[in-house]
Design a protein around this motif. Sequence first.
Motif, PDB file in Angstrom:
ATOM      1  N   SER A  81     -14.613  53.123  64.711  1.00  0.00           N
ATOM      2  CA  SER A  81     -15.380  53.118  65.962  1.00  0.00           C
ATOM      3  C   SER A  81     -14.798  54.076  67.000  1.00  0.00           C
ATOM      4  O   SER A  81     -15.320  54.201  68.100  1.00  0.00           O
ATOM      5  CB  SER A  81     -15.425  51.698  66.544  1.00  0.00           C
ATOM      6  N   ASN A  82     -13.709  54.746  66.642  1.00  0.00           N
ATOM      7  CA  ASN A  82     -13.057  55.711  67.537  1.00  0.00           C
ATOM      8  C   ASN A  82     -13.179  57.095  66.906  1.00  0.00           C
ATOM      9  O   ASN A  82     -12.353  57.505  66.100  1.00  0.00           O
ATOM     10  CB  ASN A  82     -11.582  55.322  67.729  1.00  0.00           C
ATOM     11  N   THR A  83     -14.228  57.807  67.267  1.00  0.00           N
ATOM     12  CA  THR A  83     -14.556  59.065  66.598  1.00  0.00           C
ATOM     13  C   THR A  83     -13.432  60.097  66.690  1.00  0.00           C
ATOM     14  O   THR A  83     -13.134  60.795  65.712  1.00  0.00           O
ATOM     15  CB  THR A  83     -15.850  59.664  67.190  1.00  0.00           C
ATOM     16  N   ILE A  84     -12.796  60.194  67.836  1.00  0.00           N
ATOM     17  CA  ILE A  84     -11.725  61.186  68.023  1.00  0.00           C
ATOM     18  C   ILE A  84     -10.563  60.895  67.085  1.00  0.00           C
ATOM     19  O   ILE A  84     -10.038  61.784  66.408  1.00  0.00           O
ATOM     20  CB  ILE A  84     -11.247  61.202  69.491  1.00  0.00           C
ATOM     21  N   ASN A  85     -10.148  59.624  67.049  1.00  0.00           N
ATOM     22  CA  ASN A  85      -9.054  59.223  66.161  1.00  0.00           C
ATOM     23  C   ASN A  85      -9.436  59.419  64.694  1.00  0.00           C
ATOM     24  O   ASN A  85      -8.640  59.863  63.875  1.00  0.00           O
ATOM     25  CB  ASN A  85      -8.705  57.750  66.412  1.00  0.00           C
ATOM     26  N   LEU A  86     -10.687  59.053  64.374  1.00  0.00           N
ATOM     27  CA  LEU A  86     -11.174  59.157  63.005  1.00  0.00           C
ATOM     28  C   LEU A  86     -11.150  60.614  62.535  1.00  0.00           C
ATOM     29  O   LEU A  86     -10.728  60.909  61.410  1.00  0.00           O
ATOM     30  CB  LEU A  86     -12.596  58.601  62.908  1.00  0.00           C
ATOM     31  N   LEU A  87     -11.590  61.515  63.387  1.00  0.00           N
ATOM     32  CA  LEU A  87     -11.597  62.931  63.038  1.00  0.00           C
ATOM     33  C   LEU A  87     -10.171  63.465  62.889  1.00  0.00           C
ATOM     34  O   LEU A  87      -9.857  64.183  61.929  1.00  0.00           O
ATOM     35  CB  LEU A  87     -12.346  63.732  64.106  1.00  0.00           C
TER      36      LEU A  87
ATOM     37  N   LYS B  96     -14.071  61.927  57.574  1.00  0.00           N
ATOM     38  CA  LYS B  96     -14.262  63.105  58.435  1.00  0.00           C
ATOM     39  C   LYS B  96     -15.750  63.367  58.648  1.00  0.00           C
ATOM     40  O   LYS B  96     -16.193  63.652  59.774  1.00  0.00           O
ATOM     41  CB  LYS B  96     -13.604  64.337  57.813  1.00  0.00           C
ATOM     42  N   ALA B  97     -16.529  63.252  57.574  1.00  0.00           N
ATOM     43  CA  ALA B  97     -17.973  63.467  57.694  1.00  0.00           C
ATOM     44  C   ALA B  97     -18.601  62.433  58.620  1.00  0.00           C
ATOM     45  O   ALA B  97     -19.489  62.756  59.417  1.00  0.00           O
ATOM     46  CB  ALA B  97     -18.628  63.398  56.312  1.00  0.00           C
ATOM     47  N   ARG B  98     -18.127  61.213  58.541  1.00  0.00           N
ATOM     48  CA  ARG B  98     -18.645  60.153  59.423  1.00  0.00           C
ATOM     49  C   ARG B  98     -18.360  60.489  60.884  1.00  0.00           C
ATOM     50  O   ARG B  98     -19.223  60.318  61.758  1.00  0.00           O
ATOM     51  CB  ARG B  98     -18.007  58.820  59.032  1.00  0.00           C
ATOM     52  N   ALA B  99     -17.144  60.975  61.145  1.00  0.00           N
ATOM     53  CA  ALA B  99     -16.794  61.372  62.509  1.00  0.00           C
ATOM     54  C   ALA B  99     -17.653  62.541  62.979  1.00  0.00           C
ATOM     55  O   ALA B  99     -18.133  62.568  64.120  1.00  0.00           O
ATOM     56  CB  ALA B  99     -15.308  61.748  62.578  1.00  0.00           C
ATOM     57  N   LEU B 100     -17.874  63.515  62.091  1.00  0.00           N
ATOM     58  CA  LEU B 100     -18.696  64.674  62.446  1.00  0.00           C
ATOM     59  C   LEU B 100     -20.145  64.271  62.694  1.00  0.00           C
ATOM     60  O   LEU B 100     -20.791  64.778  63.615  1.00  0.00           O
ATOM     61  CB  LEU B 100     -18.618  65.727  61.338  1.00  0.00           C
TER      62      LEU B 100
ATOM     63  N   ILE C 108     -25.130  57.913  51.221  1.00  0.00           N
ATOM     64  CA  ILE C 108     -25.644  57.352  52.477  1.00  0.00           C
ATOM     65  C   ILE C 108     -25.246  58.238  53.655  1.00  0.00           C
ATOM     66  O   ILE C 108     -26.050  58.491  54.565  1.00  0.00           O
ATOM     67  CB  ILE C 108     -25.124  55.907  52.670  1.00  0.00           C
ATOM     68  N   GLU C 109     -24.001  58.716  53.624  1.00  0.00           N
ATOM     69  CA  GLU C 109     -23.545  59.587  54.719  1.00  0.00           C
ATOM     70  C   GLU C 109     -24.287  60.915  54.696  1.00  0.00           C
ATOM     71  O   GLU C 109     -24.605  61.487  55.744  1.00  0.00           O
ATOM     72  CB  GLU C 109     -22.039  59.802  54.621  1.00  0.00           C
ATOM     73  N   MET C 110     -24.593  61.432  53.485  1.00  0.00           N
ATOM     74  CA  MET C 110     -25.396  62.656  53.371  1.00  0.00           C
ATOM     75  C   MET C 110     -26.794  62.429  53.957  1.00  0.00           C
ATOM     76  O   MET C 110     -27.336  63.292  54.653  1.00  0.00           O
ATOM     77  CB  MET C 110     -25.498  63.093  51.914  1.00  0.00           C
ATOM     78  N   ALA C 111     -27.342  61.258  53.648  1.00  0.00           N
ATOM     79  CA  ALA C 111     -28.660  60.920  54.204  1.00  0.00           C
ATOM     80  C   ALA C 111     -28.613  60.892  55.728  1.00  0.00           C
ATOM     81  O   ALA C 111     -29.545  61.367  56.400  1.00  0.00           O
ATOM     82  CB  ALA C 111     -29.121  59.569  53.660  1.00  0.00           C
ATOM     83  N   ASN C 112     -27.525  60.365  56.287  1.00  0.00           N
ATOM     84  CA  ASN C 112     -27.374  60.342  57.745  1.00  0.00           C
ATOM     85  C   ASN C 112     -27.319  61.758  58.322  1.00  0.00           C
ATOM     86  O   ASN C 112     -27.885  62.029  59.387  1.00  0.00           O
ATOM     87  CB  ASN C 112     -26.107  59.579  58.133  1.00  0.00           C
ATOM     88  N   SER C 113     -26.640  62.662  57.606  1.00  0.00           N
ATOM     89  CA  SER C 113     -26.560  64.054  58.061  1.00  0.00           C
ATOM     90  C   SER C 113     -27.947  64.702  58.062  1.00  0.00           C
ATOM     91  O   SER C 113     -28.337  65.365  59.031  1.00  0.00           O
ATOM     92  CB  SER C 113     -25.619  64.855  57.155  1.00  0.00           C
ATOM     93  N   TYR C 114     -28.676  64.504  56.972  1.00  0.00           N
ATOM     94  CA  TYR C 114     -30.013  65.093  56.888  1.00  0.00           C
ATOM     95  C   TYR C 114     -30.969  64.461  57.902  1.00  0.00           C
ATOM     96  O   TYR C 114     -31.848  65.138  58.442  1.00  0.00           O
ATOM     97  CB  TYR C 114     -30.565  64.951  55.465  1.00  0.00           C
TER      98      TYR C 114
ATOM     99  N   GLN D   7     -20.532  62.944  66.016  1.00  0.00           N
ATOM    100  CA  GLN D   7     -20.527  64.001  67.034  1.00  0.00           C
ATOM    101  C   GLN D   7     -21.737  64.926  66.917  1.00  0.00           C
ATOM    102  O   GLN D   7     -21.801  65.962  67.569  1.00  0.00           O
ATOM    103  CB  GLN D   7     -19.232  64.825  66.914  1.00  0.00           C
ATOM    104  N   LYS D   8     -22.682  64.547  66.047  1.00  0.00           N
ATOM    105  CA  LYS D   8     -23.911  65.300  65.816  1.00  0.00           C
ATOM    106  C   LYS D   8     -23.649  66.692  65.241  1.00  0.00           C
ATOM    107  O   LYS D   8     -24.437  67.620  65.416  1.00  0.00           O
ATOM    108  CB  LYS D   8     -24.741  65.408  67.104  1.00  0.00           C
ATOM    109  N   MET D   9     -22.530  66.818  64.527  1.00  0.00           N
ATOM    110  CA  MET D   9     -22.193  68.085  63.847  1.00  0.00           C
ATOM    111  C   MET D   9     -22.591  67.930  62.379  1.00  0.00           C
ATOM    112  O   MET D   9     -21.752  67.858  61.474  1.00  0.00           O
ATOM    113  CB  MET D   9     -20.706  68.384  64.024  1.00  0.00           C
ATOM    114  N   TYR D  10     -23.894  67.864  62.169  1.00  0.00           N
ATOM    115  CA  TYR D  10     -24.434  67.442  60.882  1.00  0.00           C
ATOM    116  C   TYR D  10     -24.169  68.448  59.756  1.00  0.00           C
ATOM    117  O   TYR D  10     -23.891  68.047  58.615  1.00  0.00           O
ATOM    118  CB  TYR D  10     -25.934  67.177  61.007  1.00  0.00           C
ATOM    119  N   LYS D  11     -24.244  69.734  60.039  1.00  0.00           N
ATOM    120  CA  LYS D  11     -24.010  70.742  58.994  1.00  0.00           C
ATOM    121  C   LYS D  11     -22.559  70.714  58.528  1.00  0.00           C
ATOM    122  O   LYS D  11     -22.272  70.825  57.334  1.00  0.00           O
ATOM    123  CB  LYS D  11     -24.398  72.131  59.494  1.00  0.00           C
TER     124      LYS D  11
END
Length: 294
Positions: free
Chosen positions: A206-212, A232-236, A267-273, A239-243
């Motif tokens: 739940s802490n994106t900065i720490n997670l990244l 890392k992908a979850r953190a990105l 599932i995480e790929m689906a979230n990115s798309y 942050q809406k850095m989907y690519k």
Amino acid sequence: MTNFAQDSIPEKEDLTEEAELKFQAYFFKALSDKSIGNHQKAIENLESCNQLLASNTAVYFEFSKNYLALNNVNLAKEYITRALEQEPNNVWMLKHLVKVYQKENNLNDAILTQKKLVAINPKEKPFLVRLYLYNRAYDKAILLMELLENENALTADLKRIKQRLNTRKVPEQKAVKLNDISVLEKKFQQVKSYETLKQILKISESNTINLLKYSEEGISLFPAQPLVYLMKARALNNQKMYKKALSTLNNGIDFVIEEEMEVDFYIEMANSYKGLGNKNEENKYLQKAKQLKS
């Protein structure tokens, strides 16, 4: 569609013509039920087969596949063991036994079985590499990858993995059983343990900065662990850095062996798309995840 390379049709031994027809009907029904995920019904039809013709290898094999799909690892292992007693060098059955061992997280026996497969068919070496990686036997993985490279049989994804392993020092792994994030972070500074990092990543979801921060360090230290790429992908994605998230997931999926982790990646790929507004690709990966779960 039923894969008849793996779902072998049993030979009809010592049966009357009527019994043979019944046996085949039950067996085909079992294959059909399995193909649509109705594993309990498939087992019932296989039990009918077993009453007509006991100790049939193909029936045992199908029992094992359906029990594994139902997460009954003990019975899955019992039936595939019976089948292999009759056909000890059956490649499809040995591959299935590897899956059973993976399901119970018995990587040592999975590796031993995969070695037997390699002895039968050298083309099975790449998956032995992956099992070594998942078991953190990095030296053995590198040696086998070098052998494959000499044979001009090292795939592009394994070449990337080998390069990462050769350019990063993998420190000694030590288990840590602590939950306090500050204590874990201090412990991680002292000993770069993957077990400690896993706990930090879990607490930091739940802490994106720490997670990244910690997932990026994890990729540097533990390049063969798929979890660090997923986090890392979850953190990105957060942050809406989907690519960038997709690129990270594509790099990490090379290391995935367990189906549960593969589901998480899809599932995480689906979230990115979804973030990119690509509905077709989002649905595609959600469907892949759903198929693995079923």
